[in-house]
Scaffold this motif. Structure first.
Motif, short mmCIF file in Angstrom:
data_model
loop_
_atom_site.label_atom_id
_atom_site.label_comp_id
_atom_site.label_asym_id
_atom_site.label_seq_id
_atom_site.Cartn_x
_atom_site.Cartn_y
_atom_site.Cartn_z
N VAL A 33 -1.10 -0.39 -3.03
CA VAL A 33 -0.62 -1.27 -1.69
C VAL A 33 0.61 -0.91 -1.09
O VAL A 33 0.70 -0.64 -0.08
CB VAL A 33 -0.57 -2.83 -2.15
CG1 VAL A 33 -0.15 -3.64 -0.98
CG2 VAL A 33 -2.04 -3.17 -2.52
N GLY A 34 1.61 -0.50 -2.04
CA GLY A 34 2.99 0.08 -1.77
C GLY A 34 2.96 1.39 -1.10
O GLY A 34 3.51 1.32 0.03
N LEU A 35 2.13 2.26 -1.71
CA LEU A 35 1.92 3.55 -1.05
C LEU A 35 1.12 3.52 0.43
O LEU A 35 1.37 4.26 1.31
CB LEU A 35 1.24 4.69 -1.95
CG LEU A 35 2.11 4.80 -3.17
CD1 LEU A 35 1.22 5.58 -4.17
CD2 LEU A 35 3.28 5.58 -2.87
N ALA A 36 0.10 2.56 0.57
CA ALA A 36 -0.64 2.48 1.67
C ALA A 36 0.49 1.82 3.07
O ALA A 36 0.12 2.24 3.91
CB ALA A 36 -1.73 1.44 1.36
N THR A 37 1.32 0.92 2.40
CA THR A 37 2.30 0.34 3.47
C THR A 37 3.33 1.58 3.76
O THR A 37 3.46 1.72 5.05
CB THR A 37 3.24 -0.60 2.58
OG1 THR A 37 2.19 -1.67 2.37
CG2 THR A 37 4.21 -1.18 3.41
N ALA A 38 3.65 2.15 3.05
CA ALA A 38 4.59 3.49 3.22
C ALA A 38 3.79 4.32 4.29
O ALA A 38 4.33 4.93 5.43
CB ALA A 38 4.86 4.34 2.22
N TYR A 39 2.58 4.63 4.01
CA TYR A 39 1.60 5.57 4.88
C TYR A 39 1.43 4.84 6.30
O TYR A 39 1.76 5.46 7.27
CB TYR A 39 0.42 5.73 4.03
CG TYR A 39 -0.87 6.23 4.83
CD1 TYR A 39 -0.61 7.56 5.17
CD2 TYR A 39 -1.85 5.54 5.47
CE1 TYR A 39 -1.71 8.23 6.01
CE2 TYR A 39 -2.83 6.32 6.12
CZ TYR A 39 -2.70 7.71 6.48
OH TYR A 39 -3.79 8.12 7.17
N ALA A 40 1.39 3.60 6.25
CA ALA A 40 1.06 2.89 7.51
C ALA A 40 2.49 2.96 8.47
O ALA A 40 2.35 2.96 9.42
CB ALA A 40 0.55 1.58 7.31
N VAL A 41 3.62 2.69 7.90
CA VAL A 41 4.77 2.73 8.63
C VAL A 41 5.08 3.90 9.14
O VAL A 41 5.30 4.15 10.33
CB VAL A 41 6.16 2.33 7.52
CG1 VAL A 41 7.21 2.70 8.23
CG2 VAL A 41 5.92 0.93 7.04
N SER A 42 4.85 5.04 8.39
CA SER A 42 4.87 6.43 8.95
C SER A 42 4.08 6.82 10.15
O SER A 42 4.35 7.26 10.88
CB SER A 42 4.84 7.42 7.95
OG SER A 42 3.48 7.61 7.37
N ARG A 43 2.81 6.00 10.05
CA ARG A 43 1.96 6.20 11.11
C ARG A 43 2.27 5.49 12.29
O ARG A 43 1.85 5.98 13.34
CB ARG A 43 0.27 5.93 10.61
CG ARG A 43 -0.01 6.83 9.25
CD ARG A 43 -0.89 7.99 9.83
NE ARG A 43 -2.21 7.75 10.28
CZ ARG A 43 -3.09 8.62 10.42
NH1 ARG A 43 -3.09 9.47 9.57
NH2 ARG A 43 -4.41 8.21 11.11
#
Length: 402
Positions: free
Chosen positions: A18-28
């Motif tokens: 979840v934390g890594l998906a959040t980081a990925y979504a912020v960058s996208r």
């Protein structure tokens, strides 16, 4: 701690999926936004993400219009697409949910109706049809859910970490958070390092309520850890795919089930017993301070009083391999105790309210310069991409107003 200079715009606490998906979504969503991920372990996905059965859940169990229902249905399709696009091991296997007693038949039918309300294709089967799918499974009726699958979630987490572009710092165990609405957030790690950001996102899983309190926010709940114990099936040929019992609607647990993993083995479990530490993966792991915190929470005692019969059964299955086998044999009568080989356990980070209510949906709350993910057990891995986008949306809104 001074917050005059920023190491990142968004600090994400927790390097699970979840934390890594959040980081990925912020960058996208907002290219150029600087993201720092702080993870206390030496690598990603060391707890809930890396210690589950790897199932891509369809969303059939969850209340229509809940976050779990919407995000799981959407997330299952997105997870299959993500894995296919990036060459991550996965398969769409389908699964059976099997009623073995007559009193389960109304619940099975209600579950089929709920699945249809959630937009999931389901097929109701009789005994002969069950054996067409699973020759060794016995039941009075079943639901076949075609969209269920399996995936290597550790590989998904590693890929999200690589693609996020975030500054990921492992071994960063947080001990202090200094939040000042006009100046940002500063986090101190056990090693003495201070990391500064404008907004903090709490995806700390088993530690999420503690991180919220460190930030000065009252989460209104506590994580009560439940250990799920697994076995591997020594005769994996007994099961072709995924086989589940009809769940008890009073609990967020799905019961002992059999799932064929991406590597071909068959996992059996889990049960659900109280863990004596937040990361208590066996009975020998006891952390007195954490256990005292669990026992001091009024909701823990209210759960125990309300559900002691259910809990006693789970404890019996933990103590007795024969009792665990009996639970499995309800679905697959051919399984013997010798067929069950002990496998690594997992711990579910279950949010519990003060009145003893088990939070049954994803729970995301916000404070000044903070976003807290306070309940994200299964099916969070399945739903990680939509959860990440939702948390990123809230974090970026907080960043814009900072």
């Amino acid at each position: 701690m001074s917050t005059t200079a920023y190491d990142g715009d968004v600090l994400v606490v927790g390097g699970g999926i979840v934390g890594l998906a959040t980081a990925y979504a912020v960058s996208r969503s907002a290219p150029g936004t600087r993201v720092v991920v702080l993870e206390k372990e030496a690598g990603p996905a060391r707890h809930q993400t890396g210690r589950n059965s790897g199932v891509i859940h369809s969303g059939i169990y969850y209340r229509p219009d809940s976050l779990k229902a919407r995000f799981a249905v959407r997330g299952a399709a997105e997870m299959v697409k993500f894995c296919a696009e990036y060459g991550i091991a996965h398969a769409v296997t389908g699964k059976l949910i099997v009623a073995t007693e007559r009193d389960e038949l109304p619940r099975l039918h209600a579950l089929a109706q709920r699945g249809r309300e959630n937009g999931i294709a389901v097929r109701e089967l009789g005994p002969a049809q069950i054996q067409e799918y699973e020759p060794e499974v016995r039941g009075l009726a079943a639901i076949q859910v075609a969209s269920t699958g399996i995936a290597d979630y550790r590989a998904v987490a590693r890929h999200l970490a690589e693609m996020s572009g975030a500054d990921i710092r492992y071994g960063a165990d947080i001990v202090q958070i200094d939040r000042r609405p006009a100046r940002g957030v500063a986090v101190r790690t056990a090693a003495g390092t201070v990391v500064r950001g404008k907004v903090l996102v709490n995806c700390a899983g088993l530690q999420c309520d503690q991180v919220a309190r460190l930030a000065g926010d009252d989460p209104g709940m506590r994580i009560v850890p439940f250990r799920g114990e697994y076995f591997d099936l020594a005769r994996p040929e007994l099961v072709r795919g995924l086989v589940y019992p009809v769940p008890d609607p009073a609990f967020p647990f799905l019961g002992v089930h059999l799932t064929r993993g991406i590597e071909g083995s068959v996992h059996v479990g889990p049960n659900a017993v109280p863990a004596l530490a937040r990361e208590g993966y066996d009975w020998g792991t006891v952390r007195p301070r954490e256990l005292a915190g669990t026992l001091a929470w009024p909701g823990s005692w209210r759960i125990a009083r309300r559900h002691w019969r259910y809990g006693a059964g789970e404890l019996l299955r933990s103590a007795s391999k024969r009792a665990f086998t009996d639970a499995v044999r309800r679905l697959v009568p051919a399984v013997d105790p010798e067929d069950l080989v002990a496998a690594p356990a997992g711990v579910r980070a279950q949010a519990v309210l003060r009145d003893g209510t088990l939070v049954d949906d994803f729970l995301i709350r916000e404070g000044a310069r903070t976003v807290h993910v306070l309940n994200a057990p299964s099916p969070a891995a399945t739903a990680s991409l939509p959860i990440g986008r939702e948390v990123a949306r809230r974090a970026l809104a907080a960043l814009a107003s900072a």
